[in-house]
Design a protein around this motif. Structure first.
Motif, PDB file in Angstrom:
ATOM      1  N   ALA A   1       6.137  45.004  30.671  1.00 35.11           N
ATOM      2  CA  ALA A   1       5.193  44.280  29.802  1.00 35.11           C
ATOM      3  C   ALA A   1       5.534  42.788  29.754  1.00 35.11           C
ATOM      4  O   ALA A   1       4.656  41.945  30.004  1.00 35.11           O
ATOM      5  CB  ALA A   1       5.172  44.897  28.411  1.00 35.11           C
ATOM      6  N   PRO A   2       6.812  42.404  29.497  1.00 35.52           N
ATOM      7  CA  PRO A   2       7.110  40.965  29.523  1.00 35.52           C
ATOM      8  C   PRO A   2       6.860  40.318  30.884  1.00 35.52           C
ATOM      9  O   PRO A   2       6.470  39.160  30.958  1.00 35.52           O
ATOM     10  CB  PRO A   2       8.600  40.886  29.162  1.00 35.52           C
ATOM     11  N   ILE A   3       7.090  41.092  31.965  1.00 38.55           N
ATOM     12  CA  ILE A   3       6.835  40.527  33.302  1.00 38.55           C
ATOM     13  C   ILE A   3       5.343  40.161  33.419  1.00 38.55           C
ATOM     14  O   ILE A   3       4.983  39.078  33.892  1.00 38.55           O
ATOM     15  CB  ILE A   3       7.251  41.533  34.415  1.00 38.55           C
ATOM     16  N   CYS A   4       4.493  41.086  32.971  1.00 38.45           N
ATOM     17  CA  CYS A   4       3.039  40.836  33.049  1.00 38.45           C
ATOM     18  C   CYS A   4       2.689  39.582  32.246  1.00 38.45           C
ATOM     19  O   CYS A   4       1.896  38.747  32.699  1.00 38.45           O
ATOM     20  CB  CYS A   4       2.244  42.031  32.510  1.00 38.45           C
ATOM     21  N   ASP A   5       3.303  39.460  31.047  1.00 38.07           N
ATOM     22  CA  ASP A   5       3.032  38.279  30.210  1.00 38.07           C
ATOM     23  C   ASP A   5       3.517  37.009  30.903  1.00 38.07           C
ATOM     24  O   ASP A   5       2.812  35.993  30.934  1.00 38.07           O
ATOM     25  CB  ASP A   5       3.721  38.425  28.836  1.00 38.07           C
ATOM     26  N   ALA A   6       4.739  37.077  31.458  1.00 42.49           N
ATOM     27  CA  ALA A   6       5.297  35.887  32.103  1.00 42.49           C
ATOM     28  C   ALA A   6       4.427  35.444  33.276  1.00 42.49           C
ATOM     29  O   ALA A   6       4.245  34.249  33.511  1.00 42.49           O
ATOM     30  CB  ALA A   6       6.721  36.184  32.594  1.00 42.49           C
TER      31      ALA A   6
ATOM     32  N   GLY B   1       1.280  35.856  33.590  1.00 46.81           N
ATOM     33  CA  GLY B   1      -0.121  35.606  33.223  1.00 46.81           C
ATOM     34  C   GLY B   1      -1.026  36.733  33.697  1.00 46.81           C
ATOM     35  O   GLY B   1      -2.184  36.512  34.065  1.00 46.81           O
ATOM     36  N   LYS B   2      -0.487  37.941  33.747  1.00 47.56           N
ATOM     37  CA  LYS B   2      -1.275  39.109  34.167  1.00 47.56           C
ATOM     38  C   LYS B   2      -1.233  40.183  33.082  1.00 47.56           C
ATOM     39  O   LYS B   2      -0.818  41.334  33.329  1.00 47.56           O
ATOM     40  CB  LYS B   2      -0.678  39.705  35.458  1.00 47.56           C
ATOM     41  N   PRO B   3      -1.646  39.861  31.850  1.00 45.03           N
ATOM     42  CA  PRO B   3      -1.544  40.844  30.770  1.00 45.03           C
ATOM     43  C   PRO B   3      -2.351  42.117  31.037  1.00 45.03           C
ATOM     44  O   PRO B   3      -1.994  43.193  30.557  1.00 45.03           O
ATOM     45  CB  PRO B   3      -2.080  40.080  29.546  1.00 45.03           C
ATOM     46  N   GLU B   4      -3.384  42.000  31.874  1.00 48.46           N
ATOM     47  CA  GLU B   4      -4.227  43.182  32.172  1.00 48.46           C
ATOM     48  C   GLU B   4      -3.457  44.267  32.929  1.00 48.46           C
ATOM     49  O   GLU B   4      -3.801  45.438  32.860  1.00 48.46           O
ATOM     50  CB  GLU B   4      -5.503  42.759  32.915  1.00 48.46           C
TER      51      GLU B   4
ATOM     52  N   PRO C   1      -4.044  51.507  34.961  1.00 47.89           N
ATOM     53  CA  PRO C   1      -3.350  52.701  35.478  1.00 47.89           C
ATOM     54  C   PRO C   1      -2.700  52.477  36.841  1.00 47.89           C
ATOM     55  O   PRO C   1      -1.731  53.147  37.188  1.00 47.89           O
ATOM     56  CB  PRO C   1      -4.456  53.764  35.583  1.00 47.89           C
ATOM     57  N   LEU C   2      -3.190  51.514  37.610  1.00 48.63           N
ATOM     58  CA  LEU C   2      -2.611  51.233  38.929  1.00 48.63           C
ATOM     59  C   LEU C   2      -1.268  50.487  38.833  1.00 48.63           C
ATOM     60  O   LEU C   2      -0.545  50.349  39.815  1.00 48.63           O
ATOM     61  CB  LEU C   2      -3.574  50.365  39.748  1.00 48.63           C
ATOM     62  N   TYR C   3      -0.975  49.986  37.631  1.00 50.02           N
ATOM     63  CA  TYR C   3       0.224  49.158  37.454  1.00 50.02           C
ATOM     64  C   TYR C   3       1.149  49.643  36.343  1.00 50.02           C
ATOM     65  O   TYR C   3       2.291  49.201  36.249  1.00 50.02           O
ATOM     66  CB  TYR C   3      -0.189  47.700  37.128  1.00 50.02           C
ATOM     67  N   MET C   4       0.656  50.536  35.505  1.00 49.76           N
ATOM     68  CA  MET C   4       1.369  50.861  34.261  1.00 49.76           C
ATOM     69  C   MET C   4       2.737  51.511  34.452  1.00 49.76           C
ATOM     70  O   MET C   4       3.659  51.269  33.679  1.00 49.76           O
ATOM     71  CB  MET C   4       0.506  51.785  33.394  1.00 49.76           C
ATOM     72  N   THR C   5       2.878  52.377  35.464  1.00 49.19           N
ATOM     73  CA  THR C   5       4.150  53.092  35.632  1.00 49.19           C
ATOM     74  C   THR C   5       4.807  52.713  36.964  1.00 49.19           C
ATOM     75  O   THR C   5       4.113  52.296  37.905  1.00 49.19           O
ATOM     76  CB  THR C   5       3.922  54.623  35.647  1.00 49.19           C
ATOM     77  N   PRO C   6       6.144  52.898  37.066  1.00 44.46           N
ATOM     78  CA  PRO C   6       6.814  52.591  38.341  1.00 44.46           C
ATOM     79  C   PRO C   6       6.189  53.377  39.495  1.00 44.46           C
ATOM     80  O   PRO C   6       6.035  52.859  40.605  1.00 44.46           O
ATOM     81  CB  PRO C   6       8.263  53.029  38.093  1.00 44.46           C
TER      82      PRO C   6
END
Ligand code: CAO
Length: 419
Positions: free
Chosen positions: A281-286, A288-291, A296-301
């Motif tokens: 989640a912080p990576i997405c925020d850092a 600029g990809k909060p979506e 579902p394509l990105y949520m889990t490893p």
């Protein structure tokens, strides 16, 4: 200052890197380490890769600080007699000669025990006793190939896809560090039993010990036929051996070395970026990809793995206007595990490393002062003071006098070239 190993007497019958790294560490922490060297030449690293004519090479000075040097021809009767005296009066003897060299000199384990039943004999060899290759002489890169590091390091396809050795001394210094643990264990054991013992570390075993997670992967591969965290998954096939994984993370955290601003001209303008599960989640925020947090394509490893290279490409795109330092300064605010790829030059001049004593300036009688790598182990009550390495035979007379030889006897030994 408290020096916990003060009073421990060590005969340092080592050369090149694996043995000297071990005894240097023990010397930093207070042991009296006497390096025994062949008269006239000494440890081969004194002359290898010299940067100043006729001055001990950095290869030697950086592995032999805080020691004393005694020259002794241990194949001559007088030299053997001196070594016997030393064995009687010392706690530990460390050696990393080729297989059988110590026995051929007349110092078998049985003979050493006869001379001093409390003696701890610590040896480095390429392969362990009884191994089918026990007769082989071994250097660093040979050990990396023997211990599994080379077969699991490097690229798995393309022109550069063969086994690759690491520049880190996994075979040499790593084996020396294992041996230091063995010596201290035997020393504590001796306090309980009153008896010495033989401690041996094979370079192959020490490398293999560091490749534990690769053995884990072999066992998983045997069972499942694939390794989901490797870059081969899921688009390429696996054979029955652990493949080389380039810069992939070794554990459950996918990661890669990514280009930063300036990579076209600076060979080290990169960071290592780890996509740790809980940091997603912080990576997405850092980035600029909060979506991505709820996609579902990105949520889990597991969902990310099939297109992990595209994710790294997106991150690289984000990095292209940031230097490695700027990037890390942003990412650290989000608790993302990452680091700049530091060059040796940057490490040498790093203020934090100098402040902590991991990089230290050391005086030397002939080369002046030079910078070296200090103790990586930090104590609350001990800050090792790193002193210069000894000149060849610098302490010969001093050590002989301590052993009880008088001036005439010492002069006779010099005359016969026994020292
Ligand atoms: N007086 C008299 N003779 C001495 C001596 C001294 N002070 N110090 C060493 N020697 C002799 C040894 O007794 C040996 O003689 P013999 O072979 O005739 O019995 C001879 O010097 C050579 O010793 P060596 O076999 O250790 O040296 P090498 O240069 O041929 O091999 C190395 C070097 C490192 C390959 C080998 O020592 C080795 O395999 N060591 C074990 C593994 C190891 O530690 N490797 C890592 C080294 S760091 O990269």
């Amino acid at each position: 200052m408290n020096k916990p190993l003060a009073g421990i007497k060590i005969i340092d019958f080592t050369h090149v890197q694996a043995g000297p790294a071990c005894t240097q560490l023990l010397a930093w922490f207070g042991a009296d380490v006497i390096k025994v060297e062949r008269p006239g030449s000494g440890d081969v690293t004194r002359t290898q890769l010299r940067d100043i004519p006729n001055v001990d090479a950095l290869y030697f000075t950086m592995l032999n600080s805080n020691k004393r040097s005694l020259t002794l021809d241990t194949k001559q009767p007088e030299g053997k007699a001196v070594l016997e005296k030393m064995i009687k009066e010392s706690d530990v003897m460390v050696e990393n000669f080729g297989p059988g060299a110590l026995d051929r000199m007349g110092f078998t384990w049985e003979r050493i025990q006869e001379l001093n039943p409390k003696m701890i004999l610590a040896s480095v060899k390429g392969f362990s006793d009884g191994h089918e290759y026990e007769d082989l002489k071994v250097y660093e890169n040979v050990a990396q190939c023997a211990g599994g590091a080379a077969s699991t390091t490097g690229w798995w396809k393309g022109d550069q896809s063969g086994p690759l050795v690491s520049s880190a001394a996994l075979g040499d210094t790593n084996t020396g560090m294992h041996l230091a643990i063995g010596i201290l264990t035997a020393y504590i054991g001796r306090q309980q039993t009153g008896k010495g013992q033989k401690v041996a570390v094979a370079m192959q075993d020490a490398v293999l010990n560091l490749c534990r997670v690769k053995m884990r992967d072999q066992l998983r591969l045997d069972k499942m036929g694939f390794l989901e965290e490797y870059p081969q998954y899921p688009h390429e096939s696996f054979s029955d051996v652990v493949p080389r994984g380039g810069n992939a993370g070794g554990g459950g955290q996918p990661g890669w070395v990514l280009k930063c601003k300036g990579w076209e001209t600076d060979p080290n303008a990169y960071i290592y970026f780890t996509i740790q599960g809980q940091a997603w989640a912080p990576i997405c925020d850092a980035l600029g990809k909060p979506e991505w947090k709820t996609d579902p394509l990105y949520m889990t490893p597991k969902a990310r793995q099939p297109h992990i290279t595209d994710i790294f490409a997106t991150i690289e795109n984000w990095l292209k206007d940031k230097t490695k330092f700027e990037a890390v300064n942003i990412l650290r605010k989000f608790d993302i595990p990452c680091s700049p790829v530091f060059s040796m030059k940057e490490l040498l001049h790093d203020k934090s490393l100098r402040a902590s004593g991991s990089i230290v300036e050391v005086p030397h009688k002939e080369r002046g002062s030079y910078w070296t790598v200090g103790s990586p182990i930090k104590f609350s009550d001990l800050k090792p003071v790193i002193t210069g390495s000894p000149l060849l035979g610098e302490h010969t007379d001093e050590v002989l006098a301590e052993l009880g030889y008088n001036k005439e006897q010492i002069a006779a030994m010099h005359a016969s070239k026994a020292v």
